[in-house]
Enzyme design. Structure first.
Site, PDB file in Angstrom:
ATOM      1  N   SER A  14      56.199  27.396   3.706  1.00  0.00           N
ATOM      2  CA  SER A  14      55.906  27.570   5.075  1.00  0.00           C
ATOM      3  C   SER A  14      55.524  26.242   5.732  1.00  0.00           C
ATOM      4  O   SER A  14      55.799  26.352   7.142  1.00  0.00           O
ATOM      5  CB  SER A  14      54.790  28.780   5.331  1.00  0.00           C
ATOM      6  OG  SER A  14      54.736  29.646   4.383  1.00  0.00           O
ATOM      7  N   ARG A  36      65.353  25.441  -3.646  1.00  0.00           N
ATOM      8  CA  ARG A  36      66.406  26.160  -3.842  1.00  0.00           C
ATOM      9  C   ARG A  36      67.416  25.954  -2.712  1.00  0.00           C
ATOM     10  O   ARG A  36      67.459  25.626  -1.813  1.00  0.00           O
ATOM     11  CB  ARG A  36      66.128  27.632  -3.595  1.00  0.00           C
ATOM     12  CG  ARG A  36      65.199  28.152  -4.694  1.00  0.00           C
ATOM     13  CD  ARG A  36      64.693  29.582  -4.675  1.00  0.00           C
ATOM     14  NE  ARG A  36      63.806  29.533  -3.655  1.00  0.00           N
ATOM     15  CZ  ARG A  36      63.544  30.895  -2.665  1.00  0.00           C
ATOM     16  NH1 ARG A  36      64.649  31.701  -2.534  1.00  0.00           N
ATOM     17  NH2 ARG A  36      62.682  30.622  -1.710  1.00  0.00           N
ATOM     18  N   TYR A  52      60.322  31.607   4.476  1.00  0.00           N
ATOM     19  CA  TYR A  52      59.154  31.392   4.848  1.00  0.00           C
ATOM     20  C   TYR A  52      58.674  31.637   6.168  1.00  0.00           C
ATOM     21  O   TYR A  52      57.557  31.743   6.621  1.00  0.00           O
ATOM     22  CB  TYR A  52      58.960  29.994   4.260  1.00  0.00           C
ATOM     23  CG  TYR A  52      58.738  29.782   2.751  1.00  0.00           C
ATOM     24  CD1 TYR A  52      57.808  29.947   2.099  1.00  0.00           C
ATOM     25  CD2 TYR A  52      60.062  29.278   2.211  1.00  0.00           C
ATOM     26  CE1 TYR A  52      57.667  30.119   0.624  1.00  0.00           C
ATOM     27  CE2 TYR A  52      59.976  29.143   0.601  1.00  0.00           C
ATOM     28  CZ  TYR A  52      58.870  29.660   0.083  1.00  0.00           C
ATOM     29  OH  TYR A  52      58.547  29.605  -1.485  1.00  0.00           O
ATOM     30  N   GLY A 139      43.405  20.847   9.356  1.00  0.00           N
ATOM     31  CA  GLY A 139      42.628  21.290  10.632  1.00  0.00           C
ATOM     32  C   GLY A 139      43.137  22.752  10.748  1.00  0.00           C
ATOM     33  O   GLY A 139      43.937  23.407   9.845  1.00  0.00           O
ATOM     34  N   LYS A 194      37.635  25.604   2.562  1.00  0.00           N
ATOM     35  CA  LYS A 194      37.644  26.739   3.640  1.00  0.00           C
ATOM     36  C   LYS A 194      38.403  27.966   3.056  1.00  0.00           C
ATOM     37  O   LYS A 194      38.438  28.947   3.589  1.00  0.00           O
ATOM     38  CB  LYS A 194      38.194  26.137   5.261  1.00  0.00           C
ATOM     39  CG  LYS A 194      39.365  25.874   5.250  1.00  0.00           C
ATOM     40  CD  LYS A 194      40.295  26.994   5.672  1.00  0.00           C
ATOM     41  CE  LYS A 194      41.938  26.527   5.238  1.00  0.00           C
ATOM     42  NZ  LYS A 194      42.924  27.420   5.513  1.00  0.00           N
ATOM     43  N   THR A 251      41.082  30.391   9.947  1.00  0.00           N
ATOM     44  CA  THR A 251      41.340  31.079   8.684  1.00  0.00           C
ATOM     45  C   THR A 251      40.628  32.581   8.497  1.00  0.00           C
ATOM     46  O   THR A 251      41.279  33.550   8.359  1.00  0.00           O
ATOM     47  CB  THR A 251      41.127  30.089   7.473  1.00  0.00           C
ATOM     48  OG1 THR A 251      42.020  29.146   7.342  1.00  0.00           O
ATOM     49  CG2 THR A 251      41.305  30.860   6.329  1.00  0.00           C
ATOM     50  N   SER A 257      46.310  34.333   7.914  1.00  0.00           N
ATOM     51  CA  SER A 257      45.868  33.764   6.670  1.00  0.00           C
ATOM     52  C   SER A 257      46.007  34.147   5.364  1.00  0.00           C
ATOM     53  O   SER A 257      45.569  35.349   5.279  1.00  0.00           O
ATOM     54  CB  SER A 257      44.314  33.301   6.631  1.00  0.00           C
ATOM     55  OG  SER A 257      43.836  32.629   5.684  1.00  0.00           O
ATOM     56  N   ARG A 258      46.625  33.674   4.280  1.00  0.00           N
ATOM     57  CA  ARG A 258      46.873  34.218   3.107  1.00  0.00           C
ATOM     58  C   ARG A 258      45.803  34.044   2.436  1.00  0.00           C
ATOM     59  O   ARG A 258      45.307  35.289   1.558  1.00  0.00           O
ATOM     60  CB  ARG A 258      47.915  33.292   2.430  1.00  0.00           C
ATOM     61  CG  ARG A 258      49.391  33.473   2.789  1.00  0.00           C
ATOM     62  CD  ARG A 258      49.890  32.561   3.754  1.00  0.00           C
ATOM     63  NE  ARG A 258      49.102  31.250   3.656  1.00  0.00           N
ATOM     64  CZ  ARG A 258      49.746  30.101   2.989  1.00  0.00           C
ATOM     65  NH1 ARG A 258      51.059  30.258   2.594  1.00  0.00           N
ATOM     66  NH2 ARG A 258      49.291  28.971   2.846  1.00  0.00           N
TER      67      ARG A 258
HETATM   68  N1  LIG Z   1      50.825  27.732   5.441  1.00  0.00           N
HETATM   69  C1  LIG Z   1      49.981  27.356   6.397  1.00  0.00           C
HETATM   70  O1  LIG Z   1      49.636  27.730   7.197  1.00  0.00           O
HETATM   71  C2  LIG Z   1      49.335  25.960   5.580  1.00  0.00           C
HETATM   72  C3  LIG Z   1      49.478  25.769   4.489  1.00  0.00           C
HETATM   73  N2  LIG Z   1      48.661  24.510   3.976  1.00  0.00           N
HETATM   74  C4  LIG Z   1      48.631  23.936   2.586  1.00  0.00           C
HETATM   75  O2  LIG Z   1      49.834  23.757   2.546  1.00  0.00           O
HETATM   76  C5  LIG Z   1      50.374  23.763   0.996  1.00  0.00           C
HETATM   77  C6  LIG Z   1      51.558  24.592   0.838  1.00  0.00           C
HETATM   78  O3  LIG Z   1      51.454  25.877   1.363  1.00  0.00           O
HETATM   79  P1  LIG Z   1      52.408  26.606   1.929  1.00  0.00           P
HETATM   80  O4  LIG Z   1      53.838  25.894   2.443  1.00  0.00           O
HETATM   81  O5  LIG Z   1      51.707  27.568   2.970  1.00  0.00           O
HETATM   82  O6  LIG Z   1      52.912  27.548   0.634  1.00  0.00           O
HETATM   83  P2  LIG Z   1      54.116  28.316   0.403  1.00  0.00           P
HETATM   84  O7  LIG Z   1      53.959  29.141  -0.638  1.00  0.00           O
HETATM   85  O8  LIG Z   1      54.935  29.001   1.683  1.00  0.00           O
HETATM   86  O9  LIG Z   1      55.145  27.272   0.040  1.00  0.00           O
HETATM   87  C7  LIG Z   1      55.388  26.555  -1.169  1.00  0.00           C
HETATM   88  C8  LIG Z   1      56.093  25.595  -1.421  1.00  0.00           C
HETATM   89  O10 LIG Z   1      56.020  24.960  -2.649  1.00  0.00           O
HETATM   90  C9  LIG Z   1      57.468  25.158  -3.387  1.00  0.00           C
HETATM   91  N3  LIG Z   1      56.931  25.127  -4.706  1.00  0.00           N
HETATM   92  C10 LIG Z   1      56.073  26.264  -5.380  1.00  0.00           C
HETATM   93  N4  LIG Z   1      55.965  26.238  -6.828  1.00  0.00           N
HETATM   94  C11 LIG Z   1      56.738  24.832  -7.089  1.00  0.00           C
HETATM   95  C12 LIG Z   1      56.699  24.095  -7.996  1.00  0.00           C
HETATM   96  N5  LIG Z   1      56.362  24.300  -9.306  1.00  0.00           N
HETATM   97  N6  LIG Z   1      57.378  23.098  -7.990  1.00  0.00           N
HETATM   98  C13 LIG Z   1      57.797  22.383  -6.796  1.00  0.00           C
HETATM   99  N7  LIG Z   1      57.950  23.389  -5.527  1.00  0.00           N
HETATM  100  C14 LIG Z   1      57.279  24.428  -5.740  1.00  0.00           C
HETATM  101  C15 LIG Z   1      57.856  26.518  -2.837  1.00  0.00           C
HETATM  102  O11 LIG Z   1      59.361  26.697  -3.235  1.00  0.00           O
HETATM  103  C16 LIG Z   1      57.635  26.367  -1.364  1.00  0.00           C
HETATM  104  O12 LIG Z   1      58.590  25.353  -0.926  1.00  0.00           O
HETATM  105  C17 LIG Z   1      49.260  24.357   0.523  1.00  0.00           C
HETATM  106  O13 LIG Z   1      48.144  23.462  -0.103  1.00  0.00           O
HETATM  107  C18 LIG Z   1      48.326  25.041   1.791  1.00  0.00           C
HETATM  108  O14 LIG Z   1      46.971  25.117   1.492  1.00  0.00           O
HETATM  109  C19 LIG Z   1      48.152  23.610   4.994  1.00  0.00           C
HETATM  110  C20 LIG Z   1      48.086  24.012   6.462  1.00  0.00           C
HETATM  111  C21 LIG Z   1      48.565  25.215   6.760  1.00  0.00           C
HETATM  112  O1  LIG Z   2      45.351  26.368   6.067  1.00  0.00           O
HETATM  113  C1  LIG Z   2      45.686  26.967   6.862  1.00  0.00           C
HETATM  114  C2  LIG Z   2      45.462  26.984   8.180  1.00  0.00           C
HETATM  115  O2  LIG Z   2      44.855  25.901   8.562  1.00  0.00           O
HETATM  116  C3  LIG Z   2      46.433  28.117   6.197  1.00  0.00           C
HETATM  117  O3  LIG Z   2      45.362  28.959   5.567  1.00  0.00           O
HETATM  118  P1  LIG Z   2      46.082  30.259   4.406  1.00  0.00           P
HETATM  119  O4  LIG Z   2      46.718  29.198   3.425  1.00  0.00           O
HETATM  120  O5  LIG Z   2      44.913  30.965   4.198  1.00  0.00           O
HETATM  121  O6  LIG Z   2      47.199  30.923   5.243  1.00  0.00           O
END
Ligand SMILES: NC(=O)C1=CN([C@@H]2O[C@H](COP(=O)(O)OP(=O)(O)OC[C@H]3O[C@@H](n4cnc5c(N)ncnc54)[C@H](O)[C@@H]3O)[C@@H](O)[C@H]2O)C=CC1
Ligand SMILES: O=C(CO)COP(=O)(O)O
Length: 336
Positions: A14, A36, A52, A139, A194, A251, A257-258
């Site tokens: 995401s 993938r 995503y 942020g 957070k 959040t 927010s997850r």
């Molecule tokens: N989604 C959001 O709104 C925000 C997320 N974040 C941070 O971004 C980071 C990623 O979160 P998201 O993208 O939201 O998670 P997500 O679950 O949407 O995506 C995770 C990604 O990592 C990959 N992945 C999972 N396991 C893996 C492995 N073993 N090896 C390689 N790749 C792997 C998946 O294929 C996917 O592309 C987290 O630390 C989250 O806290 C930060 C700001 C905003």
């Molecule tokens: O970090 C985030 C917003 O800034 C996303 O929050 P969640 O990972 O809880 O969805």
């Protein structure tokens, strides 16, 4: 005219995809690494990432590949957006492929289990680079809102302010406004803790405890975040900025927010197993509550809300019991 910055984004979840879109909109040449092939294919042919970011049309200058070497080649900035607990192993594979002078940028909000290291520390450790080559973006940036090009501010942090300014220029768009910061420790802790407070607020929401409880948890959660940050050398003022208060408010008030949603499900009485089963994406606080508590214990810092989240999520303590215990802690001054 200067060349557009080249950016590699690992990976196509995401936030990686939404941030890739920001970079593309800011004029960077962006390559997204996807695990993938079907995800890379959907991005390249359909301009979508339905797993995503369903319903979002991605810009034409955002390309995807499953080849990490292709993604990394020649990148001025290499963005890392995988679950915090897999980052060490992932980066160990990618490190030999990185462009020689690339700046490694963490988009992640977590603390490593076992080592209690922040993501920038893990990056320095694995990629063998100094702090001037490592930056953080953080942020109030819920991926789905950013992908809809809804307005948001953010912080780009690096101990080297020149690098932070270059990064700021690379991701500044009409809807995404990044501010520079040099307090990397404070910015990373703000984001990681957070998520834990987001779980606590979600649990309270699920239990129907009301908005006073929410305001109290956000504020006391921020107080314990700042206490930990100060012990680790962060500037306490960072926590009243976008990386602290800003992210916490987004959040803790958003159904997107997850972490918040995960907590709400627990607070409504779902078991941990059921909650994990219905959570399709990464809720970092579920694991990082333990590593944040570990970090706090190592530094002799009291974090009662974080400890309560660990008890509920990992020790099976009923939320009503945890609430009673939190409310009956010994009385004390607000600041000390
Ligand atoms: N989604 C959001 O709104 C925000 C997320 N974040 C941070 O971004 C980071 C990623 O979160 P998201 O993208 O939201 O998670 P997500 O679950 O949407 O995506 C995770 C990604 O990592 C990959 N992945 C999972 N396991 C893996 C492995 N073993 N090896 C390689 N790749 C792997 C998946 O294929 C996917 O592309 C987290 O630390 C989250 O806290 C930060 C700001 C905003
Ligand atoms: O970090 C985030 C917003 O800034 C996303 O929050 P969640 O990972 O809880 O969805």
């Amino acid at each position: 005219m200067s060349m557009p910055a080249k950016a590699a984004v690992f990976s196509a979840g995401s936030w990686g995809t939404a941030f890739g879109m920001v970079l593309a909109d800011a004029g960077c040449e962006v390559t997204l690494w996807a695990r993938r092939p079907e995800v890379a294919e959907a991005v390249n042919s359909g301009r979508t990432n339905p797993d995503y970011l369903p319903g979002v049309e991605l810009p034409g200058n955002l390309r995807a590949t499953t080849d990490p070497a292709e993604a990394a080649a020649g990148a001025d900035f290499t963005f890392l957006s995988v679950p915090s607990q897999t980052m060490r192993a992932n980066l160990a594979e990618w490190a030999p492929l990185l462009a020689p002078r690339t700046v490694l940028v963490s988009l992640m909000k977590g603390v490593e289990l076992g080592t209690a290291m922040r993501m920038s520390e893990v990056i320095e450790d694995v990629a063998k680079v100094g702090p001037d080559r490592v930056a953080v973006v953080t942020g109030p940036n819920l991926a789905r809102e950013i992908a809809a090009r809804m307005p948001a501010a953010a912080v780009v942090a690096c101990t080297d302010e020149t690098v932070a300014r270059r990064l700021q220029a690379a991701c500044h768009t009409p809807y995404f406004r990044p501010y520079t910061e040099t307090d990397v420790v404070g910015c990373e802790l703000g984001g990681a803790v957070k998520n834990v407070i987001g779980l606590a607020v979600g649990i309270a929401d699920g239990m129907g405890l009301g908005d006073n409880a929410k305001g109290s948890l956000i504020t006391r959660g921020l107080a314990e975040t700042a206490r930990l940050g100060t012990a680790l050398g962060a500037d306490p003022l960072t926590f009243s900025g976008l990386a602290g208060l800003g992210d916490l408010v987004a959040t803790c008030s958003s159904p997107l927010s997850r972490n918040h949603t995960f907590g709400t499900n627990l607070g409504k009485g779902m078991s941990l197993e059921e909650t994990i089963a219905v959570t399709k994406q990464t809720a970092e606080g579920v694991k990082s509550c333990e590593s944040v508590a570990d970090l706090a214990r190592r530094h002799g810092v009291e974090m009662p809300i974080t400890e309560t989240v660990v008890d509920i999520v990992h020790e099976g303590k009923p939320p009503v019991v945890a609430l009673k215990e939190l409310m009956s802690r010994s009385a004390k001054p607000e600041r000390r």
